[in-house]
Design a protein around this motif. Structure first.
Motif, PDB file in Angstrom:
ATOM      1  N   PHE A   1      24.328  78.536 -17.636  1.00  0.00           N
ATOM      2  CA  PHE A   1      23.681  78.182 -18.895  1.00  0.00           C
ATOM      3  C   PHE A   1      23.078  76.791 -18.744  1.00  0.00           C
ATOM      4  O   PHE A   1      23.476  76.016 -17.875  1.00  0.00           O
ATOM      5  N   ALA A   2      22.117  76.475 -19.632  1.00  0.00           N
ATOM      6  CA  ALA A   2      21.472  75.160 -19.644  1.00  0.00           C
ATOM      7  C   ALA A   2      21.330  74.701 -21.082  1.00  0.00           C
ATOM      8  O   ALA A   2      21.453  75.501 -22.022  1.00  0.00           O
ATOM      9  N   PRO A   3      21.071  73.404 -21.292  1.00  0.00           N
ATOM     10  CA  PRO A   3      20.751  72.950 -22.653  1.00  0.00           C
ATOM     11  C   PRO A   3      19.548  73.726 -23.180  1.00  0.00           C
ATOM     12  O   PRO A   3      18.612  74.029 -22.429  1.00  0.00           O
ATOM     13  N   ALA A   4      19.552  74.033 -24.467  1.00  0.00           N
ATOM     14  CA  ALA A   4      18.465  74.822 -25.054  1.00  0.00           C
ATOM     15  C   ALA A   4      17.121  74.099 -24.982  1.00  0.00           C
ATOM     16  O   ALA A   4      16.067  74.736 -25.108  1.00  0.00           O
ATOM     17  N   THR A   5      17.140  72.798 -24.755  1.00  0.00           N
ATOM     18  CA  THR A   5      15.895  72.020 -24.675  1.00  0.00           C
ATOM     19  C   THR A   5      15.197  72.147 -23.327  1.00  0.00           C
ATOM     20  O   THR A   5      14.118  71.570 -23.137  1.00  0.00           O
ATOM     21  N   ILE A   6      15.792  72.891 -22.396  1.00  0.00           N
ATOM     22  CA  ILE A   6      15.159  73.037 -21.087  1.00  0.00           C
ATOM     23  C   ILE A   6      13.812  73.742 -21.250  1.00  0.00           C
ATOM     24  O   ILE A   6      13.652  74.627 -22.083  1.00  0.00           O
ATOM     25  N   GLN A   7      12.833  73.303 -20.486  1.00  0.00           N
ATOM     26  CA  GLN A   7      11.519  73.937 -20.552  1.00  0.00           C
ATOM     27  C   GLN A   7      11.622  75.371 -20.030  1.00  0.00           C
ATOM     28  O   GLN A   7      12.326  75.657 -19.061  1.00  0.00           O
ATOM     29  N   GLN A   8      10.931  76.269 -20.693  1.00  0.00           N
ATOM     30  CA  GLN A   8      11.046  77.691 -20.409  1.00  0.00           C
ATOM     31  C   GLN A   8      10.769  78.020 -18.947  1.00  0.00           C
ATOM     32  O   GLN A   8      11.492  78.793 -18.322  1.00  0.00           O
ATOM     33  N   GLU A   9       9.736  77.405 -18.387  1.00  0.00           N
ATOM     34  CA  GLU A   9       9.375  77.701 -16.998  1.00  0.00           C
ATOM     35  C   GLU A   9      10.440  77.206 -16.024  1.00  0.00           C
ATOM     36  O   GLU A   9      10.747  77.879 -15.037  1.00  0.00           O
ATOM     37  N   LEU A  10      11.028  76.046 -16.320  1.00  0.00           N
ATOM     38  CA  LEU A  10      12.077  75.530 -15.450  1.00  0.00           C
ATOM     39  C   LEU A  10      13.324  76.408 -15.536  1.00  0.00           C
ATOM     40  O   LEU A  10      13.959  76.708 -14.518  1.00  0.00           O
TER      41      LEU A  10
END
Length: 320
Positions: free
Chosen positions: A252-261
Motif C-alpha cells: 500500500f502507499a499514501p493516497a496522495t501518491i501520483q497515479q502513474e507512480l
C-alpha cells in the motif's frame, strides 16, 4: 490561443508525474511492516524488499513498527509524503481494523491506496510439542472440559490470526482467553513451551516450527489441504466443515501518491513476483502467491473491508 495556453499548462503539470515515475526510485525506499521482526508479514515483506531492491538497483529498507495490530505502521504511511519512498506492507489486519475500529487516527479507505497483492495463504493451527491435544477434536474437547481456561495467541487485536481464533471458538462452541502480541514471532515464544495453548500462525512462522518438531500442527484453515503441508488435515475435515480463513499480504502507499507512480510500483511488484528466484524463496517459507493487477486489488481490499464489517456486526465482536 486561450485553449492552447490551457493545454500547455496541463501538459506542463503532467511532466513531473511522468518524470517521477520514469526515474523512480532515485534513493532508498522504506517499507513499513506493522509487526515484529520474524513475523509472517515481516518474513514475506523482507523477501519482497530484497527482490525489489535487486530489480530497482536501489536499497529497500524494511522498518518494523509493531503494535496496535499493524495500525502504528499504517498510520505512519497514511501520513507520509506520497512520493513512493514510504510504502506499507500489510495484511488482513488492515481491512479488519478499517471495518471494526472507527476511531483510528487514519482511514485505510481514504488515506491509503492498494498497490499490489503478494500472497494469500492459509493459517496453520499450532500447539506446543508437549500440549495434550493431538487433533482439532481433542483441542475442542479439552476446551469444553475446562471452559474459559485455555488461551490462544494472536499477533494483535483485530489481526487475521485473532479473527481465525475467534471464528474457531464460535464455530466449535468453546470459550478461550485471547492473548495478543506484537507479532507472530513473540507469540510463538509462549506457545512452544505451553504458556499459551494454541495459535493460528501464519505459514512462514508456523510451518517451519511444525516441520522441525518445535511445534505440533493440528490443522490448516483452507478448505482443502495446503500443498506445502499435505500431511496436515484441514480444520474443515475435522468436524468444522464451514471453517475457512486466509491470510493475504500486499503493498500500500499514501493516497496522495501520483497515479502513474503507483501504477509503476504495482507493475514492478508484479514483475518481481514472476521471477523464479522470488517464487522459490516464497515457496520455501510456505507462501502461496496472490498475483493480480492494481485495479483488482483495490476492489478486493474494499470488498474485504465490507466482509469484515458484516462479520463484526453479525457476531457483535468487540475489538477495541
Amino acid at each position: 490561443m486561450k485553449v492552447f495556453r490551457l493545454a500547455l499548462a496541463a501538459f506542463t503539470l503532467a511532466l513531473p508525474l511522468t518524470a517521477g515515475a520514469q526515474h523512480y526510485p532515485s534513493k532508498p525506499v522504506r517499507v513499513l511492516v506493522g509487526y515484529a521482526a520474524g513475523s509472517s508479514t515481516d518474513i514475506v515483506g523482507r523477501v519482497m524488499a530484497d527482490r525489489l531492491g535487486a530489480h530497482w538497483k536501489q536499497t529497500v529498507i524494511v522498518e518494523n513498527r509493531g503494535g496496535a495490530a499493524g495500525n502504528l505502521a499504517a498510520d505512519a504511511v497514511a501520513k507520509a509524503q506520497g512520493d513512493g519512498y514510504t510504502l506499507l506492507f500489510a495484511q488482513n489486519g488492515l481491512a479488519i481494523s478499517a471495518a471494526a475500529l472507527p476511531n483510528l487516527p487514519y482511514s485505510a479507505e481514504r488515506d491509503l491506496v492498494a498497490l499490489a497483492p503478494v500472497a494469500a495463504t492459509p493459517h496453520i493451527l499450532i500447539v506446543g510439542p508437549d500440549f495434550p491435544a493431538k487433533s482439532v477434536a481433542e483441542l475442542i474437547a479439552l476446551a469444553k472440559a475446562e471452559p474459559g481456561k485455555l488461551t490462544f495467541a494472536s499477533s494483535g487485536v483485530g489481526n487475521s490470526d485473532h479473527l481465525c481464533g475467534e471464528l474457531f471458538n464460535m464455530m466449535a462452541g468453546i470459550r478461550a482467553i485471547h492473548v495478543p502480541y506484537k507479532g507472530g514471532a513473540p507469540a510463538v515464544q509462549d506457545v512452544i513451551p505451553g504458556r499459551v495453548a494454541y495459535y493460528f500462525a501464519g505459514m512462514p512462522v508456523g510451518l517451519p516450527l511444525a516441520n522441525s518438531g518445535r511445534a505440533r500442527a493440528l490443522g490448516v484453515t483452507s478448505k482443502v489441504r495446503y500443498t506445502a503441508a499435505p500431511n496436515v488435515p484441514t480444520i474443515a475435515e475435522q468436524g468444522l466443515p464451514q471453517y475457512e480463513a486466509t491470510l493475504w499480504q500486499g503493498f500500500f502507499a499514501p493516497a496522495t501518491i501520483q497515479q502513474e507512480l503507483g501504477a509503476r510500483i504495482a507493475s514492478d511488484v508484479g514483475t518481481v513476483l514472476r521471477q523464479t528466484d522470488t517464487r522459490e524463496r516464497l515457496a520455501k517459507v510456505g507462501v502461496a502467491l496472490f498475483e493480480d493487477n492494481q485495479a483488482n486489488f483495490r476492489s478486493f481490499f474494499a470488498a474485504d473491508i465490507e466482509k469484515w464489517k458484516n462479520l463484526v456486526k453479525n457476531t457483535n465482536l468487540k475489538l477495541e
